[in-house]
Design a protein around this motif. Sequence first.
Motif, PDB file in Angstrom:
ATOM      1  N   ILE A 114       0.838  -1.205   0.000  1.00 30.04           N
ATOM      2  CA  ILE A 114       0.000   0.000   0.000  1.00 30.04           C
ATOM      3  C   ILE A 114       0.866   1.245   0.000  1.00 30.04           C
ATOM      4  N   PHE A 115       1.913   1.241   0.790  1.00 33.05           N
ATOM      5  CA  PHE A 115       2.786   2.414   0.802  1.00 33.05           C
ATOM      6  C   PHE A 115       3.476   2.581  -0.560  1.00 33.05           C
ATOM      7  N   ALA A 116       3.950   1.495  -1.160  1.00 37.14           N
ATOM      8  CA  ALA A 116       4.591   1.572  -2.482  1.00 37.14           C
ATOM      9  C   ALA A 116       3.609   2.091  -3.529  1.00 37.14           C
ATOM     10  N   ARG A 117       2.361   1.663  -3.452  1.00 30.30           N
ATOM     11  CA  ARG A 117       1.346   2.159  -4.393  1.00 30.30           C
ATOM     12  C   ARG A 117       1.059   3.637  -4.163  1.00 30.30           C
ATOM     13  N   LEU A 121       1.571   6.488  -6.924  1.00 33.06           N
ATOM     14  CA  LEU A 121       0.485   7.400  -7.286  1.00 33.06           C
ATOM     15  C   LEU A 121       0.932   8.853  -7.174  1.00 33.06           C
ATOM     16  N   LEU A 122       1.634   9.182  -6.107  1.00 35.23           N
ATOM     17  CA  LEU A 122       2.098  10.558  -5.940  1.00 35.23           C
ATOM     18  C   LEU A 122       3.222  10.887  -6.918  1.00 35.23           C
ATOM     19  N   ALA A 123       4.021   9.903  -7.307  1.00 36.89           N
ATOM     20  CA  ALA A 123       5.020  10.117  -8.365  1.00 36.89           C
ATOM     21  C   ALA A 123       4.319  10.442  -9.678  1.00 36.89           C
ATOM     22  N   THR A 138       8.610   9.427  -2.182  1.00 39.23           N
ATOM     23  CA  THR A 138       8.512   8.753  -0.879  1.00 39.23           C
ATOM     24  C   THR A 138       8.247   9.776   0.222  1.00 39.23           C
ATOM     25  N   TRP A 139       8.881  10.938   0.121  1.00 44.01           N
ATOM     26  CA  TRP A 139       8.648  12.008   1.088  1.00 44.01           C
ATOM     27  C   TRP A 139       7.201  12.479   0.995  1.00 44.01           C
ATOM     28  N   LEU A 140       6.703  12.658  -0.234  1.00 42.54           N
ATOM     29  CA  LEU A 140       5.325  13.116  -0.400  1.00 42.54           C
ATOM     30  C   LEU A 140       4.334  12.098   0.180  1.00 42.54           C
ATOM     31  N   ALA A 141       4.583  10.808  -0.061  1.00 40.72           N
ATOM     32  CA  ALA A 141       3.692   9.771   0.460  1.00 40.72           C
ATOM     33  C   ALA A 141       3.739   9.744   1.986  1.00 40.72           C
ATOM     34  N   SER A 142       4.935   9.857   2.544  1.00 44.77           N
ATOM     35  CA  SER A 142       5.073   9.882   4.006  1.00 44.77           C
ATOM     36  C   SER A 142       4.396  11.112   4.586  1.00 44.77           C
TER      37      SER A 142
END
Length: 188
Positions: A114-117, A121-123, A138-142
Amino acid sequence: MRTDAAQVLDSAIPVLAKDRGASMQVIATRAGISRATLTRMFPTRQLLVQAMAAKILDDCDRALTRAETVTGFTDQILAGLVAEYRPFAQLWNLVYVETDVLGAPEATERAEDIFARTVALLAAGQHAGVLRTDMPPTWLASTFCGLAETAWELTLEGHMGTRQAPDFITTVLLHGLGTPAAVAPGAR
């Protein structure tokens, strides 16, 4: 009296988020059911917590699947993802830290997926020009998950309204913490 397992889990998740050591009796009382009903559904606290984690992961999966089925990243995709921020908040608040879930291979794998997805998605949002490109996805998702967790906790504590949360998350994601004049194009 609530007897639907999904409703019980929806009521129990905030209880455990606010009180990690909550007993089955406390969870049942705060969820508005008897302990007997709770233990019929979930015979042990460990099974209850694992069911909570599975529900949170399923909810995250559904939100991401809806966003991933749209071609091209748009503001509406971000708005849809942010509108469904609660399971992402719960993912960080419970799934990643609850001892009855930590180390469970299936839950760990699903949470990582889920985190990778979310990162992917944010990429895509960066690639489409909707999200800033000067930070790793990864920063944006976090950041999204962290803001979701903060918003959810503040709504649980009564410090913000549930309708405010998505707007606040979106504003910080798109404009940061600076004043509107400070985030104008070209401003630093």
